[in-house]
Design a protein around this motif. Structure first.
Motif, PDB file in Angstrom:
ATOM      1  N   SER A 137       3.415   7.584  10.121  1.00  0.00           N
ATOM      2  CA  SER A 137       3.359   7.220  11.534  1.00  0.00           C
ATOM      3  C   SER A 137       2.415   6.049  11.764  1.00  0.00           C
ATOM      4  CB  SER A 137       2.933   8.406  12.397  1.00  0.00           C
ATOM      5  OG  SER A 137       1.601   8.758  12.141  1.00  0.00           O
ATOM      6  N   VAL A 138       2.761   5.282  12.768  1.00  0.00           N
ATOM      7  CA  VAL A 138       1.956   4.156  13.207  1.00  0.00           C
ATOM      8  C   VAL A 138       1.931   4.244  14.723  1.00  0.00           C
ATOM      9  CG1 VAL A 138       1.762   1.650  13.340  1.00  0.00           C
ATOM     10  CG2 VAL A 138       2.722   2.697  11.300  1.00  0.00           C
ATOM     11  N   ILE A 139       0.757   4.202  15.290  1.00  0.00           N
ATOM     12  CA  ILE A 139       0.674   4.162  16.745  1.00  0.00           C
ATOM     13  C   ILE A 139       0.526   2.702  17.139  1.00  0.00           C
ATOM     14  CG2 ILE A 139      -0.654   4.824  18.777  1.00  0.00           C
ATOM     15  CD1 ILE A 139      -1.286   7.436  17.328  1.00  0.00           C
ATOM     16  N   ILE A 140       1.521   2.223  17.868  1.00  0.00           N
ATOM     17  CA  ILE A 140       1.545   0.828  18.304  1.00  0.00           C
ATOM     18  C   ILE A 140       1.190   0.801  19.788  1.00  0.00           C
ATOM     19  CG2 ILE A 140       2.948  -1.244  18.529  1.00  0.00           C
ATOM     20  CD1 ILE A 140       4.698  -0.145  16.266  1.00  0.00           C
ATOM     21  N   PRO A 141       0.052   0.218  20.139  1.00  0.00           N
ATOM     22  CA  PRO A 141      -0.335   0.202  21.553  1.00  0.00           C
ATOM     23  C   PRO A 141       0.550  -0.720  22.381  1.00  0.00           C
ATOM     24  CG  PRO A 141      -1.861  -1.112  20.263  1.00  0.00           C
ATOM     25  CD  PRO A 141      -0.917  -0.463  19.280  1.00  0.00           C
ATOM     26  N   SER A 142       0.568  -0.493  23.662  1.00  0.00           N
ATOM     27  CA  SER A 142       1.400  -1.303  24.551  1.00  0.00           C
ATOM     28  C   SER A 142       0.927  -2.755  24.611  1.00  0.00           C
ATOM     29  CB  SER A 142       1.438  -0.691  25.950  1.00  0.00           C
ATOM     30  OG  SER A 142       0.139  -0.566  26.459  1.00  0.00           O
ATOM     31  N   SER A 143      -0.252  -3.068  24.098  1.00  0.00           N
ATOM     32  CA  SER A 143      -0.736  -4.445  24.044  1.00  0.00           C
ATOM     33  C   SER A 143       0.083  -5.304  23.083  1.00  0.00           C
ATOM     34  CB  SER A 143      -2.205  -4.470  23.615  1.00  0.00           C
ATOM     35  OG  SER A 143      -2.363  -3.888  22.330  1.00  0.00           O
ATOM     36  N   CYS A 190       0.891  -1.170   0.000  1.00  0.00           N
ATOM     37  CA  CYS A 190       0.000   0.000   0.000  1.00  0.00           C
ATOM     38  C   CYS A 190       0.923   1.213   0.000  1.00  0.00           C
ATOM     39  CB  CYS A 190      -0.918  -0.005   1.225  1.00  0.00           C
ATOM     40  SG  CYS A 190      -2.163  -1.304   1.190  1.00  0.00           S
ATOM     41  N   VAL A 191       1.498   1.501  -1.143  1.00  0.00           N
ATOM     42  CA  VAL A 191       2.613   2.433  -1.250  1.00  0.00           C
ATOM     43  C   VAL A 191       2.275   3.875  -0.871  1.00  0.00           C
ATOM     44  CG1 VAL A 191       3.901   1.038  -2.897  1.00  0.00           C
ATOM     45  CG2 VAL A 191       2.260   2.739  -3.739  1.00  0.00           C
ATOM     46  N   ASN A 192       1.007   4.223  -0.832  1.00  0.00           N
ATOM     47  CA  ASN A 192       0.614   5.586  -0.444  1.00  0.00           C
ATOM     48  C   ASN A 192      -0.057   5.659   0.924  1.00  0.00           C
ATOM     49  OD1 ASN A 192       1.501   7.297  -2.640  1.00  0.00           O
ATOM     50  ND2 ASN A 192       0.156   6.021  -3.879  1.00  0.00           N
ATOM     51  N   LEU A 193      -0.090   4.538   1.636  1.00  0.00           N
ATOM     52  CA  LEU A 193      -0.656   4.540   2.985  1.00  0.00           C
ATOM     53  C   LEU A 193       0.206   5.412   3.885  1.00  0.00           C
ATOM     54  CD1 LEU A 193      -2.832   3.348   4.886  1.00  0.00           C
ATOM     55  CD2 LEU A 193      -1.207   1.524   5.399  1.00  0.00           C
ATOM     56  N   GLN A 194      -0.414   6.379   4.547  1.00  0.00           N
ATOM     57  CA  GLN A 194       0.330   7.322   5.384  1.00  0.00           C
ATOM     58  C   GLN A 194       0.027   7.183   6.867  1.00  0.00           C
ATOM     59  OE1 GLN A 194      -0.215  11.331   3.974  1.00  0.00           O
ATOM     60  NE2 GLN A 194      -0.019  10.687   1.855  1.00  0.00           N
ATOM     61  N   LEU A 195      -1.176   6.751   7.212  1.00  0.00           N
ATOM     62  CA  LEU A 195      -1.582   6.768   8.612  1.00  0.00           C
ATOM     63  C   LEU A 195      -2.482   5.592   8.940  1.00  0.00           C
ATOM     64  CD1 LEU A 195      -1.710   8.388  11.305  1.00  0.00           C
ATOM     65  CD2 LEU A 195      -3.696   9.560  10.350  1.00  0.00           C
ATOM     66  N   ILE A 196      -2.178   4.951  10.062  1.00  0.00           N
ATOM     67  CA  ILE A 196      -3.015   3.866  10.579  1.00  0.00           C
ATOM     68  C   ILE A 196      -2.759   3.754  12.081  1.00  0.00           C
ATOM     69  CG2 ILE A 196      -1.295   2.083  10.073  1.00  0.00           C
ATOM     70  CD1 ILE A 196      -3.691   0.219   9.408  1.00  0.00           C
ATOM     71  N   ASN A 197      -3.797   3.504  12.833  1.00  0.00           N
ATOM     72  CA  ASN A 197      -3.677   3.247  14.270  1.00  0.00           C
ATOM     73  C   ASN A 197      -3.979   1.778  14.520  1.00  0.00           C
ATOM     74  OD1 ASN A 197      -3.198   5.932  14.726  1.00  0.00           O
ATOM     75  ND2 ASN A 197      -5.253   6.384  15.444  1.00  0.00           N
TER      76      ASN A 197
END
Length: 157
Positions: free
Chosen positions: A97-103, A69-76
């Motif tokens: 950026s990717v927000i990776i939870p502590s889980s 997904c070469v244009n994917l910019q943001l995902i949580n």
């Protein structure tokens, strides 16, 4: 029989698994709130997809689900996820950026391969790569809090 939404995204009949997205999917996509699993390569090569919203109901995202997904910019990543599978974001070159939870307890091989940075959870570092073949000898420690890790690309920020 599968359920297909108005964007052409295919879900299992019970809508608990997102099976496949058309490669023509563009912009932002919000995954159905009943989904528990995103199948292997579900978003594979959705080149015009820029962001994805994932519901808290998701407990499993299979390998290479967002590969190429070469244009994917943001995902949580939802807090219900404990493992980031192998190749999950492989060649998501625009990922900022990717927000990776502590889980999340485990990050699979090449989960962020060819994203111009690599994240090493054990060392809490981001290693930046100028291109996918030649690593630069610089890494930067990231700040952690109790809730999540914020991983930001060092490329074009």
């Amino acid at each position: 029989m599968a359920y297909i939404d108005s964007y052409g995204v295919e879900y299992s009949n019970d809508r608990k698994t997102l099976v496949k997205c058309p490669v023509t999917l563009k912009g932002h996509y919000m995954v159905n709130s009943s989904v528990e699993t995103i199948a292997k390569r579900a978003f594979y090569k959705c080149k015009d997809l820029t962001s994805i919203s994932l519901p808290l109901s998701i407990i499993n995202i299979e390998s290479f689900a967002f590969g190429f997904c070469v244009n994917l910019q943001l995902i949580n990543i939802p807090t219900s996820i404990t493992k980031i599978e192998r190749g999950l974001f492989y060649k998501c070159r625009q990922l900022k950026s990717v927000i990776i939870p502590s889980s999340v307890e485990q990050i699979g091989e090449n989960a962020f391969g060819a994203c111009y940075y690599m994240y090493d959870k054990s060392n809490k570092t981001i290693s930046y790569y100028e291109n996918e073949y030649s690593p630069i000898n610089t890494s930067k420690e990231i700040t952690l809090n109790n809730d999540s890790f914020l991983v930001k690309s060092l490329y074009n920020t």
